[in-house]
Motif scaffolding. Structure first.
Motif, PDB file in Angstrom:
ATOM      1  N   ASP A 104      54.474  40.855  39.964  1.00  0.00           N
ATOM      2  CA  ASP A 104      54.805  41.170  41.698  1.00  0.00           C
ATOM      3  C   ASP A 104      54.061  41.504  42.062  1.00  0.00           C
ATOM      4  OD1 ASP A 104      56.673  38.585  40.874  1.00  0.00           O
ATOM      5  OD2 ASP A 104      58.005  40.343  40.723  1.00  0.00           O
ATOM      6  N   LYS A 105      53.271  42.255  42.562  1.00  0.00           N
ATOM      7  CA  LYS A 105      52.115  43.238  43.043  1.00  0.00           C
ATOM      8  C   LYS A 105      50.851  42.707  43.026  1.00  0.00           C
ATOM      9  CE  LYS A 105      53.848  45.220  45.623  1.00  0.00           C
ATOM     10  NZ  LYS A 105      54.241  47.155  46.212  1.00  0.00           N
ATOM     11  N   ILE A 106      50.826  41.755  41.555  1.00  0.00           N
ATOM     12  CA  ILE A 106      49.274  41.689  41.591  1.00  0.00           C
ATOM     13  C   ILE A 106      49.185  39.791  42.375  1.00  0.00           C
ATOM     14  CG2 ILE A 106      47.469  40.315  39.439  1.00  0.00           C
ATOM     15  CD1 ILE A 106      49.451  42.976  38.527  1.00  0.00           C
ATOM     16  N   ALA A 107      48.034  40.123  43.303  1.00  0.00           N
ATOM     17  CA  ALA A 107      48.072  38.517  44.228  1.00  0.00           C
ATOM     18  C   ALA A 107      46.551  37.681  43.233  1.00  0.00           C
ATOM     19  CB  ALA A 107      46.685  38.958  45.352  1.00  0.00           C
ATOM     20  N   ARG A 108      46.235  38.079  42.710  1.00  0.00           N
ATOM     21  CA  ARG A 108      45.737  37.581  40.805  1.00  0.00           C
ATOM     22  C   ARG A 108      45.002  38.592  40.225  1.00  0.00           C
ATOM     23  NH1 ARG A 108      40.085  34.400  43.262  1.00  0.00           N
ATOM     24  NH2 ARG A 108      39.992  35.654  45.125  1.00  0.00           N
ATOM     25  N   ILE A 109      44.130  38.161  38.875  1.00  0.00           N
ATOM     26  CA  ILE A 109      43.275  38.768  38.694  1.00  0.00           C
ATOM     27  C   ILE A 109      41.577  38.354  38.353  1.00  0.00           C
ATOM     28  CG2 ILE A 109      42.752  39.961  35.872  1.00  0.00           C
ATOM     29  CD1 ILE A 109      46.074  39.897  36.050  1.00  0.00           C
ATOM     30  N   VAL A 110      40.432  38.834  38.409  1.00  0.00           N
ATOM     31  CA  VAL A 110      39.363  38.245  38.035  1.00  0.00           C
ATOM     32  C   VAL A 110      38.670  38.881  37.745  1.00  0.00           C
ATOM     33  CG1 VAL A 110      37.772  37.236  39.970  1.00  0.00           C
ATOM     34  CG2 VAL A 110      39.502  37.622  40.930  1.00  0.00           C
ATOM     35  N   VAL A 111      38.130  37.839  36.624  1.00  0.00           N
ATOM     36  CA  VAL A 111      37.877  38.926  34.803  1.00  0.00           C
ATOM     37  C   VAL A 111      36.520  38.233  35.248  1.00  0.00           C
ATOM     38  CG1 VAL A 111      38.430  38.777  32.547  1.00  0.00           C
ATOM     39  CG2 VAL A 111      40.299  38.415  34.135  1.00  0.00           C
ATOM     40  N   MET A 112      35.521  38.762  34.961  1.00  0.00           N
ATOM     41  CA  MET A 112      34.543  38.850  34.234  1.00  0.00           C
ATOM     42  C   MET A 112      34.321  38.668  32.776  1.00  0.00           C
ATOM     43  SD  MET A 112      31.450  39.488  32.650  1.00  0.00           S
ATOM     44  CE  MET A 112      30.535  37.719  32.215  1.00  0.00           C
ATOM     45  N   GLY A 113      34.150  37.403  32.277  1.00  0.00           N
ATOM     46  CA  GLY A 113      34.466  37.279  30.142  1.00  0.00           C
ATOM     47  C   GLY A 113      34.754  36.053  29.770  1.00  0.00           C
ATOM     48  N   GLY A 114      34.217  35.878  28.627  1.00  0.00           N
ATOM     49  CA  GLY A 114      33.881  35.317  28.146  1.00  0.00           C
ATOM     50  C   GLY A 114      32.681  33.719  28.221  1.00  0.00           C
ATOM     51  N   GLY A 115      32.609  32.925  28.076  1.00  0.00           N
ATOM     52  CA  GLY A 115      31.238  31.676  27.732  1.00  0.00           C
ATOM     53  C   GLY A 115      32.231  30.630  28.184  1.00  0.00           C
ATOM     54  N   LEU A 116      31.362  29.078  28.238  1.00  0.00           N
ATOM     55  CA  LEU A 116      31.606  27.969  27.651  1.00  0.00           C
ATOM     56  C   LEU A 116      30.353  27.195  26.980  1.00  0.00           C
ATOM     57  CD1 LEU A 116      33.966  28.592  30.293  1.00  0.00           C
ATOM     58  CD2 LEU A 116      33.595  25.954  30.720  1.00  0.00           C
TER      59      LEU A 116
END
Length: 320
Positions: A145-157
């Protein structure tokens, strides 16, 4: 103060740019930096993070070392062939000495304490393997609940960089990536390889950075091995700022255009290991799941104003 931010990182040249981007942004409250194995071993990633913060004049930002290996299977190889033997083109020693040690409590403990102490939700930007974040969410579910969002660099389409199908950060610990991106109910933004490659900057951009002042000069000096590697990938003189693109979105929500898609991570031991499977089918054509289970979705970054993004990063890194 602006965006409350924690960066989880494995520096890495593009990680160094990303840390500096946050550290030099006046509208960012950089609460802490945690480190993880990845491009180079944990000892090197931690030392590099401390030195980049010292370069930026930010001894106030706590640093803690985290996981030195994946959750389940060993990491098969690192990325020294891209980032240099020390992670910074062999030039980490040219950065200022940090003059301090990392927080002895460790990454997960620091993450918990920073989140619990925050008076508003915090953005976390994991720009290396997701091991620390998976451990945090598994062991301390109350902090969600204290995390606004997690912005991840990763993956590939549609493809990868460490294998034909897998991007390095996800491939380094697919089980951790699946825990964070698929199993957890925390808002996530995935910033994939195919977009970050489009955001690559050329030698003229790097020249402007080098001319901007001592910090820009020092950051540009970290790029020779990285530049040589990306000359083969891009076909021209330039570098991919992968992690800085994700941190730009963490700082300035909406600088990247996102769309909501179901995501799955291949955790098998075959040639598909580490692949990020993004279901790009129209919503009405997607699988409905089993019974009452609806596949979870996350935000996937698909586009940006390329020149605007490059200008945003250059402007922040060029500040005195």
């Amino acid at each position: 103060m602006g965006t409350k931010l924690i960066i989880d990182t494995d520096p890495g040249v593009d990680d160094a740019f990303a840390i500096a981007l946050a550290a030099l942004s006046e509208d960012v409250d950089l609460l802490g930096v945690t480190t993880v194995f990845g491009n180079v071993p944990l000892e090197s990633t931690t030392r590099n993070a401390l030195r980049v913060l010292a370069l930026c004049g930010r001894p106030d930002v706590p640093v803690a070392a985290g996981a030195d290996r994946p959750l389940v299977h060993p990491q098969r190889r690192r990325a020294a062939h891209i980032h240099g033997s020390d992670g910074l083109s062999g030039r980490s020693a040219a950065l200022p000495e940090a003059g301090r040690e990392p927080d002895p409590a460790g990454a997960v403990s620091l993450l918990v304490s920073l989140l619990e102490a925050a008076d508003e939700p915090v953005t976390i930007a994991p720009i290396g393997p997701l091991t620390n974040i998976a451990l945090l969410l598994a062991a301390h579910p109350r902090v969600r609940d204290k995390i606004a969002r997690i912005v991840v660099m990763g993956g590939g389409l549609g493809g990868g960089n460490i294998t034909a199908v897998a991007e390095f950060n996800i491939w380094s610990d697919p089980e951790a990536a699946r825990r964070v991106l698929v199993e957890e109910n925390v808002p996530c933004v995935l910033v994939p390889l195919n977009l970050t490659l489009r955001c690559a900057v050329d030698s003229a951009w790097l020249g402007k950075l080098a001319a901007a002042g001592p910090i820009g000069t020092a950051l540009n000096a970290l790029t020779p091995d990285y530049l040589a590697s990306y000359r083969k990938v891009l076909g021209w003189d330039g570098i991919a700022m992968h992690d800085a693109v994700a941190v730009a979105e963490a700082i300035s929500p909406g600088i990247l255009r996102t769309e909501s898609y179901p995501v799955e991570i291949d955790c098998t031991l075959g040639p598909g290991r580490g692949a990020t499977l993004v279901d790009l089918r129209p919503e009405g054509a997607r699988d409905e799941g089993e019974g009452d289970v609806t596949p979870s979705t996350i935000e996937v970054a698909v586009d940006t104003d390329l020149d605007g993004l490059r200008g945003f990063v250059l402007g922040r890194l060029s500040r005195p």
